[in-house]
Design a protein around this motif. Structure first.
Motif, PDB file in Angstrom:
ATOM      1  N   SER A 149      -2.405  14.533   2.702  1.00  0.00           N
ATOM      2  CA  SER A 149      -1.077  14.872   3.211  1.00  0.00           C
ATOM      3  C   SER A 149      -0.118  15.247   2.090  1.00  0.00           C
ATOM      4  O   SER A 149       0.720  16.144   2.256  1.00  0.00           O
ATOM      5  CB  SER A 149      -0.513  13.686   4.001  1.00  0.00           C
ATOM      6  OG  SER A 149      -0.562  12.499   3.233  1.00  0.00           O
ATOM      7  N   PHE A 150      -0.227  14.585   0.949  1.00  0.00           N
ATOM      8  CA  PHE A 150       0.639  14.929  -0.190  1.00  0.00           C
ATOM      9  C   PHE A 150       0.357  16.354  -0.677  1.00  0.00           C
ATOM     10  O   PHE A 150       1.268  17.098  -1.020  1.00  0.00           O
ATOM     11  CB  PHE A 150       0.423  13.937  -1.331  1.00  0.00           C
ATOM     12  CG  PHE A 150       0.950  12.555  -1.063  1.00  0.00           C
ATOM     13  CD1 PHE A 150       2.308  12.315  -0.927  1.00  0.00           C
ATOM     14  CD2 PHE A 150       0.070  11.486  -0.955  1.00  0.00           C
ATOM     15  CE1 PHE A 150       2.790  11.033  -0.687  1.00  0.00           C
ATOM     16  CE2 PHE A 150       0.545  10.202  -0.713  1.00  0.00           C
ATOM     17  CZ  PHE A 150       1.901   9.970  -0.572  1.00  0.00           C
ATOM     18  N   MET A 151      -0.920  16.716  -0.709  1.00  0.00           N
ATOM     19  CA  MET A 151      -1.268  18.059  -1.155  1.00  0.00           C
ATOM     20  C   MET A 151      -0.741  19.109  -0.185  1.00  0.00           C
ATOM     21  O   MET A 151      -0.277  20.173  -0.614  1.00  0.00           O
ATOM     22  CB  MET A 151      -2.784  18.178  -1.332  1.00  0.00           C
ATOM     23  CG  MET A 151      -3.337  17.342  -2.466  1.00  0.00           C
ATOM     24  SD  MET A 151      -5.054  17.765  -2.868  1.00  0.00           S
ATOM     25  CE  MET A 151      -5.348  16.621  -4.245  1.00  0.00           C
ATOM     26  N   LEU A 152      -0.778  18.807   1.114  1.00  0.00           N
ATOM     27  CA  LEU A 152      -0.280  19.763   2.095  1.00  0.00           C
ATOM     28  C   LEU A 152       1.242  19.875   2.070  1.00  0.00           C
ATOM     29  O   LEU A 152       1.798  20.855   2.558  1.00  0.00           O
ATOM     30  CB  LEU A 152      -0.755  19.377   3.499  1.00  0.00           C
ATOM     31  CG  LEU A 152      -2.252  19.551   3.753  1.00  0.00           C
ATOM     32  CD1 LEU A 152      -2.621  19.064   5.154  1.00  0.00           C
ATOM     33  CD2 LEU A 152      -2.675  21.003   3.574  1.00  0.00           C
ATOM     34  N   GLN A 153       1.926  18.883   1.523  1.00  0.00           N
ATOM     35  CA  GLN A 153       3.364  18.996   1.324  1.00  0.00           C
ATOM     36  C   GLN A 153       3.691  19.871   0.113  1.00  0.00           C
ATOM     37  O   GLN A 153       4.764  20.475   0.054  1.00  0.00           O
ATOM     38  CB  GLN A 153       3.987  17.610   1.131  1.00  0.00           C
ATOM     39  CG  GLN A 153       4.049  16.776   2.397  1.00  0.00           C
ATOM     40  CD  GLN A 153       4.802  15.485   2.198  1.00  0.00           C
ATOM     41  OE1 GLN A 153       4.902  14.946   1.097  1.00  0.00           O
ATOM     42  NE2 GLN A 153       5.342  14.947   3.289  1.00  0.00           N
ATOM     43  N   ALA A 154       2.746  19.937  -0.827  1.00  0.00           N
ATOM     44  CA  ALA A 154       2.991  20.672  -2.073  1.00  0.00           C
ATOM     45  C   ALA A 154       2.403  22.071  -2.070  1.00  0.00           C
ATOM     46  O   ALA A 154       2.801  22.915  -2.888  1.00  0.00           O
ATOM     47  CB  ALA A 154       2.423  19.877  -3.253  1.00  0.00           C
ATOM     48  N   CYS A 155       1.456  22.326  -1.163  1.00  0.00           N
ATOM     49  CA  CYS A 155       0.737  23.606  -1.175  1.00  0.00           C
ATOM     50  C   CYS A 155       0.292  23.928   0.253  1.00  0.00           C
ATOM     51  O   CYS A 155      -0.131  23.024   0.983  1.00  0.00           O
ATOM     52  CB  CYS A 155      -0.482  23.497  -2.100  1.00  0.00           C
ATOM     53  SG  CYS A 155      -1.492  24.994  -2.234  1.00  0.00           S
ATOM     54  N   PRO A 156       0.351  25.186   0.678  1.00  0.00           N
ATOM     55  CA  PRO A 156      -0.159  25.533   2.006  1.00  0.00           C
ATOM     56  C   PRO A 156      -1.649  25.201   2.111  1.00  0.00           C
ATOM     57  O   PRO A 156      -2.382  25.249   1.123  1.00  0.00           O
ATOM     58  CB  PRO A 156       0.076  27.045   2.094  1.00  0.00           C
ATOM     59  CG  PRO A 156       1.110  27.347   1.074  1.00  0.00           C
ATOM     60  CD  PRO A 156       0.902  26.354  -0.029  1.00  0.00           C
ATOM     61  N   GLY A 157      -2.086  24.897   3.327  1.00  0.00           N
ATOM     62  CA  GLY A 157      -3.504  24.615   3.511  1.00  0.00           C
ATOM     63  C   GLY A 157      -3.784  23.916   4.819  1.00  0.00           C
ATOM     64  O   GLY A 157      -2.945  23.873   5.721  1.00  0.00           O
ATOM     65  N   ALA A 158      -4.970  23.346   4.920  1.00  0.00           N
ATOM     66  CA  ALA A 158      -5.376  22.665   6.149  1.00  0.00           C
ATOM     67  C   ALA A 158      -6.457  21.636   5.844  1.00  0.00           C
ATOM     68  O   ALA A 158      -7.203  21.754   4.865  1.00  0.00           O
ATOM     69  CB  ALA A 158      -5.876  23.668   7.186  1.00  0.00           C
ATOM     70  N   TYR A 159      -6.524  20.659   6.720  1.00  0.00           N
ATOM     71  CA  TYR A 159      -7.470  19.547   6.649  1.00  0.00           C
ATOM     72  C   TYR A 159      -8.248  19.523   7.960  1.00  0.00           C
ATOM     73  O   TYR A 159      -7.666  19.708   9.033  1.00  0.00           O
ATOM     74  CB  TYR A 159      -6.669  18.262   6.456  1.00  0.00           C
ATOM     75  CG  TYR A 159      -7.429  16.965   6.438  1.00  0.00           C
ATOM     76  CD1 TYR A 159      -7.969  16.463   5.254  1.00  0.00           C
ATOM     77  CD2 TYR A 159      -7.550  16.192   7.598  1.00  0.00           C
ATOM     78  CE1 TYR A 159      -8.617  15.237   5.237  1.00  0.00           C
ATOM     79  CE2 TYR A 159      -8.201  14.970   7.582  1.00  0.00           C
ATOM     80  CZ  TYR A 159      -8.735  14.502   6.395  1.00  0.00           C
ATOM     81  OH  TYR A 159      -9.381  13.292   6.368  1.00  0.00           O
ATOM     82  N   PHE A 160      -9.540  19.319   7.893  1.00  0.00           N
ATOM     83  CA  PHE A 160     -10.343  19.389   9.116  1.00  0.00           C
ATOM     84  C   PHE A 160     -11.457  18.353   9.073  1.00  0.00           C
ATOM     85  O   PHE A 160     -11.735  17.743   8.036  1.00  0.00           O
ATOM     86  CB  PHE A 160     -10.906  20.801   9.301  1.00  0.00           C
ATOM     87  CG  PHE A 160     -11.799  21.275   8.177  1.00  0.00           C
ATOM     88  CD1 PHE A 160     -13.179  21.194   8.277  1.00  0.00           C
ATOM     89  CD2 PHE A 160     -11.250  21.821   7.022  1.00  0.00           C
ATOM     90  CE1 PHE A 160     -13.996  21.629   7.249  1.00  0.00           C
ATOM     91  CE2 PHE A 160     -12.062  22.259   5.980  1.00  0.00           C
ATOM     92  CZ  PHE A 160     -13.428  22.167   6.096  1.00  0.00           C
TER      93      PHE A 160
END
Length: 388
Positions: A332-343
């Protein structure tokens, strides 16, 4: 893509990592193994020590865009009860969440991508420490992950019991909840248990507080909001004939929206204030710890994952917008800092009972390793299209 020659190696690495699990920020042997293998693969750059024990492998081919692929490496402080040949050799530590599989799959993808380079741009293979409660993702970010490695997007996967092996699930928004923890101390006045009128019993007021906290979800939030407030420990007293001075509670809060997270914290503080202003001779003190934020995908990148999964495994094995999990994830921290997705990548074997994550009998399903590697490689090749 031909992976037959690769699969035996990847499964071997996975089992070796499983046999030698390491806890948060102690992944020295694991990160050293990762770095050594990346160099053997011919990866262009291998950078160690990011976020203490994190590793980034850089694979370049031309001047195109860039993509980050993330795998977590740490294990859990649990005793393994299964009896596989690759059972943990480290007492009180095991890979009960499948991070051994995540690491092995990304290693396999790194080997394939380094050898074939059927893309145009840069791939950053991010091997992260300390996902299990110690915010290794934030540690890597604080150590300059996204400043040092300019990623246009980053993606992360997690194996998922409850989904059939090889199925892939992604959400357009929240997929995992936030998590915060709290500590509450209720101080009264101790006395002899035979003379309760001479004291102020903190157990009574702490017990009332446990019940009141449950009304946050049931009565103070909209039924359309998702939250969990759990009191998980209650400690007070040492003797049967003594009313103690203090009762202590701890627990956790999980939410699927940032605004709900703010609201629940405010409501807990409101309940503390009501105890302190009631004039009953007790004092309540709250310590509130912010944990992982909501794991919220960027819609565009969720659809990139979805389309890639469709082309890889077919429509009947791809799921969009399943119910989110109330568990938490520091990607979640990475998605706050960079666009992307988790699956999620399903791991359930047909006809066998599901074994949940964080279970002492859990063992990663090696049958899905090839799907995981294929997904990473096809995602890179589709996003970083090679120009003639």
């Amino acid at each position: 893509m031909q992976f037959n020659h690769l699969m035996l190696d990847v499964i071997k690495w996975r089992k070796e990592i499983h046999q030698h699990p390491e806890l948060a920020f102690q992944e020295h042997k694991t990160s050293n193994k990762v770095a050594t293998l990346l160099r053997e693969f011919g990866v262009d750059e291998v950078i160690e020590g990011i976020g203490e024990t994190g590793v980034v492998g850089v694979i370049k081919n031309g001047d195109g865009p860039s993509i980050g692929l993330r795998a977590d490496m740490d294990a859990l402080p649990m005793q393994e009860l299964g009896e596989s040949q690759h059972k943990s050799q480290n007492q009180g530590c095991m890979h009960a969440c499948g991070h051994d599989g995540h690491t092995a799959m990304l290693l396999g993808a790194a080997k394939y991508l380094s050898e074939h380079r059927s893309f145009n741009g840069t791939v950053y293979c991010v091997f992260q420490p300390a996902e299990e409660g110690y915010a290794g993702a934030q540690k890597m970010i604080d150590d300059g992950l996204f400043e040092r490695f300019q990623m246009d997007a980053i993606y992360g996967l997690h194996n998922w019991p409850g989904l059939p092996a090889g199925d892939i699930a992604v959400n357009e928004g929240a997929i995992m909840a936030s998590v915060d923890t709290f500590e509450i101390s209720v101080e009264g006045k101790g006395c002899h248990a035979a003379m309760p009128h001479l004291g102020v019993d903190p157990i009574v007021y702490a017990s009332e507080l446990v019940l009141e906290l449950q009304t946050i979800v049931s009565r103070r939030l909209s039924p359309l909001e998702s939250a969990v407030v759990s009191v998980t420990t209650f400690h007070s007293g040492d003797a049967f004939n003594v009313i103690p001075e203090v009762a202590s509670l701890t627990g956790c809060v999980r939410c699927l929206a940032p605004e709900t997270r703010v609201r629940v914290e405010a409501l807990i503080k409101e309940y503390m204030d009501s105890v302190n202003t009631a004039g009953k001779g007790v004092t309540a003190k709250l310590t509130y710890h912010k944990g992982y934020p909501v794991t919220k995908n960027h819609k565009e990148h969720a659809h990139i994952v979805y389309q890639n999964a469709l082309s890889l495994v077919g429509e009947n094995k791809v799921h969009l917008n399943l119910d989110p999990s109330m568990a938490s994830e520091d990607f979640s921290f990475m998605l706050q800092a960079c666009p992307g997705a988790y699956f999620w990548l399903g791991v359930d074997k047909a006809g066998e009972e599901t074994v949940s994550l964080h279970n002492p009998y859990y063992d990663f399903n090696d049958d899905v390793i090839e799907t995981g590697i294929r997904f990473w490689c096809s995602l890179v090749e589709n996003r970083l299209l090679k120009r003639d």
